[in-house]
Scaffold this motif. Sequence first.
Motif, PDB file in Angstrom:
ATOM      1  N   LEU A 213       0.854  -1.190   0.000  1.00  0.00           N
ATOM      2  CA  LEU A 213       0.000   0.000   0.000  1.00  0.00           C
ATOM      3  C   LEU A 213       0.885   1.233   0.000  1.00  0.00           C
ATOM      4  CD1 LEU A 213      -2.655  -0.967   2.690  1.00  0.00           C
ATOM      5  CD2 LEU A 213      -2.694  -1.388   0.231  1.00  0.00           C
ATOM      6  N   VAL A 215       0.804   5.799  -0.049  1.00  0.00           N
ATOM      7  CA  VAL A 215      -0.011   7.003   0.058  1.00  0.00           C
ATOM      8  C   VAL A 215       0.552   8.087  -0.861  1.00  0.00           C
ATOM      9  CG1 VAL A 215      -1.038   8.752   1.545  1.00  0.00           C
ATOM     10  CG2 VAL A 215      -0.783   6.421   2.384  1.00  0.00           C
ATOM     11  N   ALA A 223       4.109   4.311   4.591  1.00  0.00           N
ATOM     12  CA  ALA A 223       3.033   3.331   4.413  1.00  0.00           C
ATOM     13  C   ALA A 223       3.542   2.106   3.660  1.00  0.00           C
ATOM     14  CB  ALA A 223       1.875   3.948   3.642  1.00  0.00           C
ATOM     15  N   ARG A 225       6.299   0.499   3.672  1.00  0.00           N
ATOM     16  CA  ARG A 225       7.500  -0.179   4.143  1.00  0.00           C
ATOM     17  C   ARG A 225       7.381  -1.702   4.063  1.00  0.00           C
ATOM     18  NH1 ARG A 225       4.690   1.890   8.484  1.00  0.00           N
ATOM     19  NH2 ARG A 225       4.780   0.743  10.456  1.00  0.00           N
ATOM     20  N   ARG A 255       0.261  -6.878   5.562  1.00  0.00           N
ATOM     21  CA  ARG A 255       0.057  -5.435   5.443  1.00  0.00           C
ATOM     22  C   ARG A 255      -0.912  -5.107   4.294  1.00  0.00           C
ATOM     23  NH1 ARG A 255       3.123  -2.029   8.347  1.00  0.00           N
ATOM     24  NH2 ARG A 255       3.041  -0.421   6.743  1.00  0.00           N
TER      25      ARG A 255
ATOM     26  N   ASN B 239       6.695  -3.079  11.970  1.00  0.00           N
ATOM     27  CA  ASN B 239       5.948  -3.186  10.715  1.00  0.00           C
ATOM     28  C   ASN B 239       4.677  -4.013  10.856  1.00  0.00           C
ATOM     29  OD1 ASN B 239       7.972  -1.662   9.668  1.00  0.00           O
ATOM     30  ND2 ASN B 239       9.003  -3.348   8.618  1.00  0.00           N
ATOM     31  N   ASN B 241       0.708  -4.766  11.501  1.00  0.00           N
ATOM     32  CA  ASN B 241      -0.482  -4.003  11.111  1.00  0.00           C
ATOM     33  C   ASN B 241      -0.944  -3.166  12.296  1.00  0.00           C
ATOM     34  OD1 ASN B 241      -0.403  -5.125   8.627  1.00  0.00           O
ATOM     35  ND2 ASN B 241      -2.282  -6.329   8.827  1.00  0.00           N
ATOM     36  N   PHE B 245       3.429   5.276  11.143  1.00  0.00           N
ATOM     37  CA  PHE B 245       4.320   6.398  11.375  1.00  0.00           C
ATOM     38  C   PHE B 245       3.401   7.618  11.407  1.00  0.00           C
ATOM     39  CE2 PHE B 245       8.158   4.253   9.108  1.00  0.00           C
ATOM     40  CZ  PHE B 245       8.234   3.336  10.144  1.00  0.00           C
ATOM     41  N   GLU B 248       2.248   9.206   8.164  1.00  0.00           N
ATOM     42  CA  GLU B 248       1.193   8.544   7.389  1.00  0.00           C
ATOM     43  C   GLU B 248      -0.175   8.783   8.029  1.00  0.00           C
ATOM     44  OE1 GLU B 248       1.388   4.253   6.974  1.00  0.00           O
ATOM     45  OE2 GLU B 248      -0.619   4.215   6.102  1.00  0.00           O
ATOM     46  N   THR B 251      -1.172  12.374   7.470  1.00  0.00           N
ATOM     47  CA  THR B 251      -1.441  12.637   6.052  1.00  0.00           C
ATOM     48  C   THR B 251      -2.799  12.058   5.647  1.00  0.00           C
ATOM     49  OG1 THR B 251       0.903  12.622   5.520  1.00  0.00           O
ATOM     50  CG2 THR B 251      -0.605  12.304   3.683  1.00  0.00           C
ATOM     51  N   ARG B 252      -3.066  10.847   6.105  1.00  0.00           N
ATOM     52  CA  ARG B 252      -4.358  10.238   5.770  1.00  0.00           C
ATOM     53  C   ARG B 252      -5.508  11.135   6.235  1.00  0.00           C
ATOM     54  NH1 ARG B 252      -4.830   4.816   4.140  1.00  0.00           N
ATOM     55  NH2 ARG B 252      -2.805   3.830   3.933  1.00  0.00           N
ATOM     56  N   MET B 256      -5.848  13.678   3.119  1.00  0.00           N
ATOM     57  CA  MET B 256      -6.766  12.803   2.387  1.00  0.00           C
ATOM     58  C   MET B 256      -8.162  12.736   3.019  1.00  0.00           C
ATOM     59  SD  MET B 256      -4.543  12.125   0.113  1.00  0.00           S
ATOM     60  CE  MET B 256      -5.670  11.209  -0.921  1.00  0.00           C
TER      61      MET B 256
END
Lengths: 282, 453
Positions: A213, A215, A223, A225, A255, B239, B241, B245, B248, B251-252, B256
């Motif tokens: 994914l 962004v 996102a 990584r 992910r 990393n 789920n 960070f 992100e 920003t979302r 967005m």
Amino acid sequence: MFKILHRETVAPQVISMTIEAPYIARHAKAGNFVVIRINEKGERFPLTIADSDKEQGTITLLFQKIGKTTEVLGKMKTGSSIRDVVGPLGHETPIQEYGHCVLVGGGIGSATLFPILTALKEKKNKATTILGARTRDFLVWPDKFSKHADETLLTTDDGSSGRKGLVTDVLKEVIETETVHVVIAVGPVRMMQAVSALTKNYSIKTLVSLNPLMVEGTGMCGACRVTVGGVTRFACVEGPEFDAHEVDFQELANRLGFYRDEEMESLQKYKTTCKGKCKKTN
Amino acid sequence: MRARDPQKRRRDFKEVALGLTQAQAMKEAKRCLQCKKPKCVAGCPVEIDIPKFIAAIKAGDFKGGLGVIRNYNMLPAICGRVCPQENQCQGNCILSKKSKPVAIGALERFVADYEIKSKAKDEPVTIKPNGIKIAVIGSGPAGLTAAADLAKLGYEVTIFEALHEPGGVLTYGIPEFRLPKAIIHREIERIKKLGVKIVVNWVVGRTETIEELIAEEFRAVFVGVGAGSPKYMKIPGENLNNVYFASEFLTRVNLMKAHQFPAYDTPVKRAKRVAVVGGGNVAMDAARTAMRLGAEKVYIVYRRTEEEMPCRLEEVEHAKEEGIELVLLANPKEIIGDERGYVKAIKCDKMILCETDESGRRKPSCSGEEFILDVDQVIMAIGQTSNPILVKTISGLDLWGAGYIKTDYDGKTNIPGIFAGGDISTGAATVISAMGAGKRAARAIDGYIKSLR
Ligand SMILES: Cc1cc2nc3c(=O)[nH]c(=O)nc-3n(C[C@H](O)[C@H](O)[C@H](O)COP(=O)(O)OP(=O)(O)OC[C@H]3O[C@@H](n4cnc5c(N)ncnc54)[C@H](O)[C@@H]3O)c2cc1C
Ligand SMILES: Cc1cc2nc3c(=O)[nH]c(=O)nc-3n(C[C@H](O)[C@H](O)[C@H](O)COP(=O)(O)OP(=O)(O)OC[C@H]3O[C@@H](n4cnc5c(N)ncnc54)[C@H](O)[C@@H]3O)c2cc1C
Ligand code: SF4
Ligand code: SF4
Ligand code: FES
């Protein structure tokens, strides 16, 4: 705004679109992608630059309709415009004189493989392509590949075209009968993982183009990584290609599934509110 | 300053701080001693003539007050809201020794907002175009300020921005409840009216290189690309789920509009129990955003004590009022996941503070004890560093540290015609320091162009 100049259905659910984007076309290299936002309320998502024409100032994208965003994009007509297209992003594929290259594509992976194939041929490599799909109709661009590759082998799950079976079956035969210097695989995560497991046994250098994914696509959010060789890498700037034998495919698969509920919700809402027939694309 | 009721505001995105009323502003202005050698001015990175603008407020001349500020600062409505005033102007105010400093930031915000409310038309600026083209890369506070000043000097300025919207961190980082987007839009429109062209979706270094821009049409370039690349801790589980960070996550939501999903297509995960790691403005913004997305419990996990937190004072106060819990002297060592690869807890070392380090703050060190917080989301907000995309493509450019551009005070790099400023040359800093850098660089670029003749 980026104008759609040409649109074509190339396989069920798979569409190719040629877009006016002169600066991107001028700088596009094999392996690069663009990030698109269709309209004001749209999400940002990546698509590979499947082909580009510097003289015409156009790029061609190839995509599969799998969720709301690609459904909406798939409905857009020639002459209409996409709001945002940014690129070319990502590292270019390292193109060298490898010798014999085997390119393995599953489904929409052809989009990424095609520019790599033409670039490898410019460097006088011998190239074998193996394209796989569920059935014959789902093979993407087999003719274009056969025109450029030294050999193009097709496989389908049901045997409706080419060999019946998986791309890895054919790849194994090629490896056992010919010398292979490098394998480049693009497709669903599980397919890339299977190819990687196979070539690892033979110690053949293998590149995969990962599809996490994303962004913004310029290294600012993290996102995208992925873990490669135990280290976190940002696929949008350090990839999307990596050494297959070092990739943590399970993490990538986890992910990729993170927003599955939201993706379903989005698609359901789109289909029920306007059954894909809305004039407005949001 | 007045603020909205914490119980209400913690679940919506409307602005928290309400600003001063006219009566409050005039009363506050009267407190200023109008010092002959004002200490406050020395604390402001762009050295606004603070006593002068406050005197105007005292006299009821709000427009005049704003005029004074605008000579130094293009974006007063923004700085009045986000400057770390306690370390800058107000921290230096002579009154802070005996009682409370003059609320300079609030007064600055007041005059800027007063103009917005009174719907006053901008006074037309007369610009004599000189036909010389300058490129500005990045549309954060550094780039916007440099562009505006250059335009006023007559240059034909084009800003190139990688994202689909201008504004830099102001647009994609700082949340609506702290800095409403309408204010940024207004400031950007003002800059466009000066004749500045803004080209979005253009990643310099990829869509075109700086060398190409210079060869094709631009006589000089200002680089204000910020320090947008997120740092992370390199601990196990980062990393998984539901580990975001902060860049992100923010920003979302900010760029967005994921909090309006599915009306907007971009999703963001709403969690029940959230740990935000870090103690700066970014951590506060992420924590307060998570709360507004509906979290039951939000922790801020920070390795030193509240006193050392680098965020603005007001932000941590507001965060606490909204029910966010500070977990201090805690350093994450592992994020623990479940069998599906989702976060279920965060394991931290308990820290103790030892001797002071280079930054003058006491250094945290492990106490040997550890503890676990059960959470279903972790947001890492431990800093940003330079993004190599552009910098890598300029051959021969002198850098320092983790890939920051080396410049002199005025923004000059070692390559003639290439100037830089803001976070990309200082490392992550503040809005006002980025603006200051943009201003100095505009002057330096003008000097450089004149020297060519
Ligand atoms: C570098 C790169 C190149 C790609 N090139 C192509 C291409 O050439 N052709 C093509 O058809 N697809 C390509 N993809 C995948 C493409 O981005 C997704 O198919 C698309 O975003 C799906 O959006 P959707 O809303 O239609 O589907 P959704 O319902 O949102 O999702 C369906 C699936 O698409 C994936 N996906 C969703 N959002 C994103 C996103 N922002 N970024 C990446 N993947 C996402 C998820 O795995 C999900 O399971 C590429 C991905 C990457 C990272
Ligand atoms: C969440 C958050 C909260 C903050 N809160 C505060 C606060 O309260 N007070 C305060 O004073 N400071 C705060 N800061 C810090 C402040 O925002 C920054 O110091 C400031 O924005 C730096 O400005 P800049 O112009 O240098 O860069 P940025 O604002 O980072 O802007 C850089 C722009 O350049 C663009 N860009 C990058 N690369 C390219 C390229 N190759 N081509 C084209 N464009 C490119 C980026 O997309 C971006 O829009 C905060 C920062 C964050 C992240
Ligand atoms: S710009 Fe910032 S530091 Fe300067 S006076 Fe205004 S609030 Fe204070
Ligand atoms: S230091 Fe304080 S009292 Fe003196 S001029 Fe500045 S704001 Fe006024
Ligand atoms: S997509 Fe944001 S860092 Fe790669």
